[in-house]
Design a protein around this motif. Structure first.
Motif, short mmCIF file in Angstrom:
data_model
loop_
_atom_site.label_atom_id
_atom_site.label_comp_id
_atom_site.label_asym_id
_atom_site.label_seq_id
_atom_site.Cartn_x
_atom_site.Cartn_y
_atom_site.Cartn_z
N LYS A 158 0.84 -1.21 0.00
CA LYS A 158 0.00 0.00 0.00
C LYS A 158 0.87 1.25 0.00
O LYS A 158 0.56 2.23 -0.69
CB LYS A 158 -0.94 0.00 1.21
N LEU A 159 1.96 1.24 0.74
CA LEU A 159 2.87 2.38 0.77
C LEU A 159 3.43 2.66 -0.62
O LEU A 159 3.44 3.82 -1.08
CB LEU A 159 4.01 2.13 1.76
N LEU A 160 3.88 1.63 -1.30
CA LEU A 160 4.42 1.81 -2.66
C LEU A 160 3.35 2.37 -3.61
O LEU A 160 3.64 3.24 -4.44
CB LEU A 160 4.97 0.49 -3.20
N MET A 161 2.14 1.87 -3.49
CA MET A 161 1.05 2.36 -4.34
C MET A 161 0.73 3.83 -4.05
O MET A 161 0.49 4.61 -4.97
CB MET A 161 -0.20 1.49 -4.14
N GLU A 162 0.73 4.20 -2.77
CA GLU A 162 0.45 5.58 -2.40
C GLU A 162 1.56 6.51 -2.87
O GLU A 162 1.29 7.61 -3.38
CB GLU A 162 0.26 5.66 -0.87
N GLN A 163 2.80 6.08 -2.76
CA GLN A 163 3.93 6.88 -3.26
C GLN A 163 3.85 7.02 -4.77
O GLN A 163 4.12 8.10 -5.32
CB GLN A 163 5.25 6.24 -2.83
N GLN A 164 3.48 5.95 -5.44
CA GLN A 164 3.35 5.99 -6.90
C GLN A 164 2.22 6.92 -7.33
O GLN A 164 2.33 7.61 -8.34
CB GLN A 164 3.13 4.58 -7.46
N GLU A 165 1.14 6.95 -6.58
CA GLU A 165 0.02 7.84 -6.89
C GLU A 165 0.47 9.30 -6.82
O GLU A 165 0.11 10.11 -7.67
CB GLU A 165 -1.15 7.58 -5.92
N ILE A 166 1.27 9.63 -5.81
CA ILE A 166 1.79 10.99 -5.68
C ILE A 166 2.69 11.31 -6.88
O ILE A 166 2.57 12.39 -7.48
CB ILE A 166 2.57 11.16 -4.36
N ALA A 167 3.57 10.40 -7.24
CA ALA A 167 4.47 10.63 -8.38
C ALA A 167 3.68 10.82 -9.67
O ALA A 167 3.99 11.71 -10.47
CB ALA A 167 5.44 9.45 -8.52
N TRP A 168 2.64 10.02 -9.87
CA TRP A 168 1.81 10.16 -11.07
C TRP A 168 1.09 11.51 -11.09
O TRP A 168 1.06 12.19 -12.12
CB TRP A 168 0.80 9.01 -11.14
N CYS A 169 0.55 11.93 -9.95
CA CYS A 169 -0.14 13.23 -9.88
C CYS A 169 0.83 14.37 -10.17
O CYS A 169 0.48 15.32 -10.88
CB CYS A 169 -0.77 13.42 -8.50
N ARG A 170 2.03 14.27 -9.66
CA ARG A 170 3.04 15.31 -9.94
C ARG A 170 3.37 15.34 -11.43
O ARG A 170 3.54 16.41 -12.01
CB ARG A 170 4.28 15.07 -9.10
N TRP A 171 3.46 14.19 -12.06
CA TRP A 171 3.73 14.12 -13.49
C TRP A 171 2.59 14.78 -14.26
O TRP A 171 2.84 15.58 -15.18
CB TRP A 171 3.89 12.66 -13.91
#
Length: 177
Positions: A158-171
């Motif tokens: 879940k942590l990896l998915m949440e971090q990835q969601e932030i990275a995608w939103c920033r992109w």
């Protein structure tokens, strides 16, 4: 038995919990309402998969802790051998992202900034929870046979998915700006 019933039994393997605690712990899998959880707990109790323990509290209402029975463990073990259902994912935010061309850049920006804020809070809480698990259980935590191992790996996912969601939103924000 549905997936939620098995999720409740799975959480009770680790320790007895109240319905409220189970609702909080379910967050790692999906959102379930108390109106779904409590009737299911009653059914699992009637079926002999768990037993309740009434705990008196001072200054607060009494609570009921649920314990998994041997029959509940057996049911859960048998279920583990079956292939999981196809995951279901619903996210209103993604529908809005898909339709983003209908809005202006300020609204689009706000949509993604709000999402980042939401997930930053989730990441902070999840990292804290993982650190607490690591401090409490140490290297045993990474042993498949340890009772907490499953909880640990699911929270790491879940942590990896949440971090990835932030990275995608920033992109996406770089594209909007």
């Amino acid at each position: 038995m549905n997936s939620l019933a098995y999720a409740l039994l799975a959480m009770l393997v680790r320790k007895p919990c109240s319905g409220y605690e189970l609702a909080e712990m379910l967050e790692v899998f999906w959102q379930a309402k108390h109106s779904q959880i409590y009737p299911l707990l009653a059914k699992l109790e009637n079926d002999g998969y768990l037993t309740p323990e009434n705990v008196e509290q001072t200054g607060r209402p009494n609570k009921k802790l649920y314990h998994i029975t041997d029959s509940g463990r057996d049911k859960l073990k048998a279920w583990m051998d079956k292939a999981p259902s196809i995951p279901v994912s619903r996210d209103e935010f993604l529908i809005k992202a898909y339709s983003i061309s209908l809005t202006d850049s300020a609204t689009a920006n706000r949509l993604f900034e709000d999402r980042i804020t939401y997930y930053k809070d989730k990441v902070y809480k999840r990292e804290k929870l993982i650190q607490e698990m690591e401090a409490e259980y140490g290297p045993d935590l990474k042993n498949l046979e340890h009772q907490i191992f499953g909880r640990y790996i699911v929270h790491q996912r879940k942590l990896l998915m949440e971090q990835q969601e932030i990275a995608w939103c920033r992109w996406v924000l770089t594209l909007i700006r």
